[in-house]
Design a protein around this motif. Structure first.
Motif, PDB file in Angstrom:
ATOM      1  N   PRO A 167      27.970  15.461  33.923  1.00 25.80           N
ATOM      2  CA  PRO A 167      27.734  15.256  35.362  1.00 25.80           C
ATOM      3  C   PRO A 167      28.785  15.950  36.220  1.00 25.80           C
ATOM      4  O   PRO A 167      29.969  15.612  36.176  1.00 25.80           O
ATOM      5  N   GLY A 168      28.371  16.970  36.967  1.00 24.31           N
ATOM      6  CA  GLY A 168      29.261  17.657  37.894  1.00 24.31           C
ATOM      7  C   GLY A 168      30.149  18.713  37.281  1.00 24.31           C
ATOM      8  O   GLY A 168      30.986  19.296  37.981  1.00 24.31           O
ATOM      9  N   LYS A 169      29.977  19.026  35.996  1.00 19.75           N
ATOM     10  CA  LYS A 169      30.849  20.042  35.385  1.00 19.75           C
ATOM     11  C   LYS A 169      30.228  20.562  34.090  1.00 19.75           C
ATOM     12  O   LYS A 169      29.319  19.972  33.521  1.00 19.75           O
ATOM     13  N   ARG A 170      30.765  21.672  33.683  1.00 17.82           N
ATOM     14  CA  ARG A 170      30.318  22.317  32.448  1.00 17.82           C
ATOM     15  C   ARG A 170      31.567  22.672  31.641  1.00 17.82           C
ATOM     16  O   ARG A 170      32.441  23.395  32.121  1.00 17.82           O
ATOM     17  N   LEU A 171      31.640  22.182  30.404  1.00 18.26           N
ATOM     18  CA  LEU A 171      32.836  22.369  29.587  1.00 18.26           C
ATOM     19  C   LEU A 171      32.485  23.083  28.288  1.00 18.26           C
ATOM     20  O   LEU A 171      31.406  22.877  27.717  1.00 18.26           O
ATOM     21  N   TRP A 172      33.421  23.912  27.846  1.00 18.83           N
ATOM     22  CA  TRP A 172      33.328  24.498  26.509  1.00 18.83           C
ATOM     23  C   TRP A 172      34.027  23.547  25.539  1.00 18.83           C
ATOM     24  O   TRP A 172      35.177  23.151  25.751  1.00 18.83           O
ATOM     25  N   LEU A 173      33.331  23.181  24.476  1.00 18.77           N
ATOM     26  CA  LEU A 173      33.877  22.237  23.509  1.00 18.77           C
ATOM     27  C   LEU A 173      33.822  22.811  22.100  1.00 18.77           C
ATOM     28  O   LEU A 173      32.797  23.356  21.675  1.00 18.77           O
ATOM     29  N   ASP A 174      34.954  22.713  21.420  1.00 16.48           N
ATOM     30  CA  ASP A 174      35.026  23.061  19.998  1.00 16.48           C
ATOM     31  C   ASP A 174      34.844  21.749  19.226  1.00 16.48           C
ATOM     32  O   ASP A 174      35.733  20.902  19.209  1.00 16.48           O
ATOM     33  N   THR A 175      33.688  21.572  18.590  1.00 16.93           N
ATOM     34  CA  THR A 175      33.310  20.295  17.994  1.00 16.93           C
ATOM     35  C   THR A 175      33.223  20.384  16.478  1.00 16.93           C
ATOM     36  O   THR A 175      32.657  21.341  15.935  1.00 16.93           O
ATOM     37  N   THR A 176      33.785  19.394  15.812  1.00 16.93           N
ATOM     38  CA  THR A 176      33.661  19.265  14.361  1.00 16.93           C
ATOM     39  C   THR A 176      32.920  17.968  14.059  1.00 16.93           C
ATOM     40  O   THR A 176      33.311  16.897  14.519  1.00 16.93           O
ATOM     41  N   LEU A 177      31.829  18.077  13.306  1.00 12.23           N
ATOM     42  CA  LEU A 177      31.032  16.926  12.897  1.00 12.23           C
ATOM     43  C   LEU A 177      31.353  16.590  11.442  1.00 12.23           C
ATOM     44  O   LEU A 177      31.319  17.472  10.577  1.00 12.23           O
ATOM     45  N   VAL A 178      31.667  15.325  11.193  1.00 11.98           N
ATOM     46  CA  VAL A 178      32.069  14.880   9.848  1.00 11.98           C
ATOM     47  C   VAL A 178      31.132  13.766   9.390  1.00 11.98           C
ATOM     48  O   VAL A 178      30.909  12.811  10.138  1.00 11.98           O
TER      49      VAL A 178
END
Length: 210
Positions: A167-178
């Motif tokens: 909501p109100g922003k756009r972020l770049w995320l480096d995500t690790t799923l475990v």
């Protein structure tokens, strides 16, 4: 009369004692013993065997109580250790600058730390238990579904970097799923750790433009 007396004294009475003793043992009087006296016949042998059995039952029950108390104490100690461990991990999660979350096989949020919930303008209590698909636009939710399903199917971690709209922003995320496995070894949930890489991305884009 003499025969009746002898039968009563040597047979009927001991048998009644055995019956009464068995009843006492069944009712919990583990210390009850039969007065066998000096008898070497079948009744005497049976009485000795009964007393031996009663003593064995009493000893086994004492041992079970001791082991039960030891087991109960170990369970209490283990529970206390788990509670302390959970508090430590929860403290680390809540103070982490990363977004930490857990998604189950029903695609619902099992856990989210405060930093991740803040990205939606909510508290963790307002997010936990909600379907993941209600938190993101369909295009982003669909892409996340593919990654989550891959981890559920393979049981292996998966890392990716992508732009996520909040909501109100756009972020770049480096995500690790475990993957999180249950007692049977099946993947029951997936834990994700997302690090905000927006500033690094902007710096890279600025450098590319220069």
């Amino acid at each position: 009369s003499l025969i009746a007396f002898l039968m009563s004294h040597f047979i009927t009475k001991p048998i009644l004692q055995l019956s009464y003793g068995a009843e006492q043992i069944a009712q919990g009087s583990r210390g009850y013993r039969i007065d066998v006296k000096a008898r070497n016949d079948e009744i005497g042998v049976l009485g000795h065997q009964f007393n031996h059995m009663a003593a064995a039952i009493e000893d086994n029950e004492k041992q079970l109580k001791i082991r039960g108390s030891e087991m109960e104490q170990r369970v209490k100690d283990r529970t206390a250790d788990l509670d302390a461990s959970e508090r430590r991990y929860r403290l680390l999660s809540e103070t982490s600058p990363d977004m930490i979350f857990v998604i189950d096989r029903n695609d619902q949020v099992q856990y989210v730390n405060s930093h991740a919930a803040q990205q939606f303008g909510k508290t963790p209590e307002e997010v936990i238990g909600k379907p993941r698909t209600t938190l993101f636009p369909p295009s982003i939710a669909d892409g996340q579904s593919r990654g989550l399903q891959q981890v559920f199917d393979s049981g292996r971690p998966l890392s990716s970097e992508s732009a996520i709209t909040f909501p109100g922003k756009r972020l770049w995320l480096d995500t690790t799923l475990v993957p999180i496995q249950d007692e049977s070894g099946e993947v029951s949930a997936v834990m994700g750790v997302s690090r905000n890489t927006t500033e690094r991305r902007r710096a890279e884009e600025a450098l590319a433009e220069q």
